[in-house]
Write an enzyme that holds these catalytic residues in place. Sequence first.
Site, mmCIF file in Angstrom:
data_model
loop_
_atom_site.group_PDB
_atom_site.id
_atom_site.type_symbol
_atom_site.label_atom_id
_atom_site.label_comp_id
_atom_site.label_asym_id
_atom_site.label_seq_id
_atom_site.Cartn_x
_atom_site.Cartn_y
_atom_site.Cartn_z
ATOM 1 N N GLU A 85 0.874 -1.223 0.011
ATOM 2 C CA GLU A 85 -0.054 0.057 -0.025
ATOM 3 C C GLU A 85 0.814 1.097 0.284
ATOM 4 O O GLU A 85 1.873 1.227 0.959
ATOM 5 C CB GLU A 85 -0.855 -0.069 1.071
ATOM 6 C CG GLU A 85 -1.827 1.029 1.165
ATOM 7 C CD GLU A 85 -3.020 0.941 2.550
ATOM 8 O OE1 GLU A 85 -3.241 -0.085 2.780
ATOM 9 O OE2 GLU A 85 -3.478 2.105 2.908
ATOM 10 N N LYS A 263 -7.631 -0.313 11.279
ATOM 11 C CA LYS A 263 -6.835 -0.869 10.125
ATOM 12 C C LYS A 263 -5.327 -0.111 9.781
ATOM 13 O O LYS A 263 -4.637 -0.642 9.424
ATOM 14 C CB LYS A 263 -7.771 -0.745 9.030
ATOM 15 C CG LYS A 263 -7.522 -1.494 7.727
ATOM 16 C CD LYS A 263 -6.837 -0.637 6.689
ATOM 17 C CE LYS A 263 -6.244 -1.458 5.549
ATOM 18 N NZ LYS A 263 -5.561 -0.504 4.782
ATOM 19 N N ASP A 279 3.821 -14.069 12.069
ATOM 20 C CA ASP A 279 2.281 -14.536 11.660
ATOM 21 C C ASP A 279 1.332 -13.380 11.749
ATOM 22 O O ASP A 279 0.827 -12.902 12.716
ATOM 23 C CB ASP A 279 1.937 -15.495 12.489
ATOM 24 C CG ASP A 279 0.597 -16.187 12.242
ATOM 25 O OD1 ASP A 279 -0.290 -15.455 11.517
ATOM 26 O OD2 ASP A 279 0.253 -17.318 12.578
ATOM 27 N N HIS A 377 -2.158 10.646 -1.046
ATOM 28 C CA HIS A 377 -2.060 9.233 -1.726
ATOM 29 C C HIS A 377 -1.718 9.372 -3.299
ATOM 30 O O HIS A 377 -1.321 8.583 -3.957
ATOM 31 C CB HIS A 377 -3.370 8.423 -1.678
ATOM 32 C CG HIS A 377 -3.423 7.699 -0.603
ATOM 33 N ND1 HIS A 377 -2.954 6.370 -0.646
ATOM 34 C CD2 HIS A 377 -4.168 7.449 0.231
ATOM 35 C CE1 HIS A 377 -3.310 5.755 0.397
ATOM 36 N NE2 HIS A 377 -4.161 6.539 1.185
HETATM 37 C C1 MEV Z 1 -6.015 3.606 5.031
HETATM 38 O O1 MEV Z 1 -5.156 2.353 4.637
HETATM 39 C C2 MEV Z 1 -5.802 3.509 6.388
HETATM 40 C C3 MEV Z 1 -6.492 4.747 6.740
HETATM 41 O O2 MEV Z 1 -7.873 4.631 6.359
HETATM 42 C C4 MEV Z 1 -6.590 4.626 8.348
HETATM 43 C C5 MEV Z 1 -7.647 5.771 9.011
HETATM 44 O O3 MEV Z 1 -8.609 5.933 8.404
HETATM 45 O O4 MEV Z 1 -7.559 6.194 10.147
HETATM 46 C C6 MEV Z 1 -6.317 6.045 6.346
#
Ligand code: MEV
Length: 427
Positions: A85, A263, A279, A377
């Site tokens: 990513e 995430k 792992d 991004h």
């Molecule tokens: C993207 O991979 C992760 C984010 O969505 C985390 C977040 O929203 O805090 C940018």
Amino acid sequence: MSDFTSSRIEGFHKLDPAARLEAVRRQANLDNLAAGDLADAAAGQIALADRLIENAISSIAIPVGIATNMTVDGRDVLVPMATEESSVIAAVCNSAKRCRDTGGFRTSTSGPLMAAQIQLVGASDPENVRLQVLEHLEDIRAICDDTDPLLLKVGGGFRELDIRVIESTEGPMTIVHIIVDTRDAMGANAVNSMAEAVAPKLEEWTGARSLLRILTNLADRRVARVRAVWPLAEIGGETVRDDMLSAYRFADADPYRAATHNKGIMNGISAVVLATGNDTRAIEAGAHAYAARDGRYRSMSRWEKDRDGNLVGTLELPMAVGLVGGATKIHPTAQANLKILGVSTADELARVIVSIGLAQNFGAMRALATTGIQKGHMALHAQNVALMVGAVGKEVDIVASELKSLGKVRQDLAEEILDRLRATPQG
Ligand code: MEV
């Protein structure tokens, strides 16, 4: 869907990887280009792949990048991260730089205690079963320690019992946790073997039937903690700080937001876990379960402002990683990455990993509370879109930079730009 006729390939597991690939090529009607890509992707590593998993035909290379600027417990460390990513590594570098003046990341750990569960069922007196097992503490210690003398030699081994009677839809069951110090091993093999060795004895002593015997990934006796302070000047002022705190409160209050917020934390954590051959699923399962330990899924991190108005972040997660055993020990890339990290114990590795998670979270929250995530991004995403529409060589940068200046990174626009570029004679 490809139009292959059957998923049966007689004796597939007995073939060598090249023969397996050829069998798949025929059965899945793969063109030579795709089959060649699969073969090339594993070049030099197919024997390793064949040792690590069953039915190996190839490998998939995930890019490894380095997070710079990290100071963990006063030591500067270069951190290899394996991720597909974009922006993940850049965010860590940037966040780490912004807390260097306040000392970077400070960590602590609870020690490497792993637990295996043994499920005891079929007893009408589960509380009695619980006490019967507790009476055999020393017998259990002896069985566990005999199972793994090597672990004992390096200072690990059985530590204690934790036994609960839980309610289930089929009535109460007695759940025995054997708690083991697994030192520098992740410990799954050690504790699973111990649980399997102890279970028949538990049946003998209690009359209950033992069913599952497996570690828990909710490794809440093996947590790593980290804290860091970001000075107001590095955040961009009070408004940004307060908006970041509001972003955190949103995540802590709402599971829909918490899933995404967490995430982001796992973007950093899983990348180091993977780079070191550990792992990722074990760590992810443990982290999410820990985030729901109050009965509600919440933010993994906590954010506050200190008495000087600076932003303080803290993160505490189960961190069952190892340096010995599994892919960590036999994967040369994992070994090289560990050398870059310069860690000599699993405990040190766990500390670096949670630090990366916190840095990642700071970067995501700051971006979201200010310009939004797309701006950061944009550059790499534009390049990916250019590649996706077939740009090659210099075309990639030209298409990407036009997309960026349009402020719209879209595939249809990328196609138009590429068509135009190719129709224009180059001087
Ligand atoms: C993207 O991979 C992760 C984010 O969505 C985390 C977040 O929203 O805090 C940018």
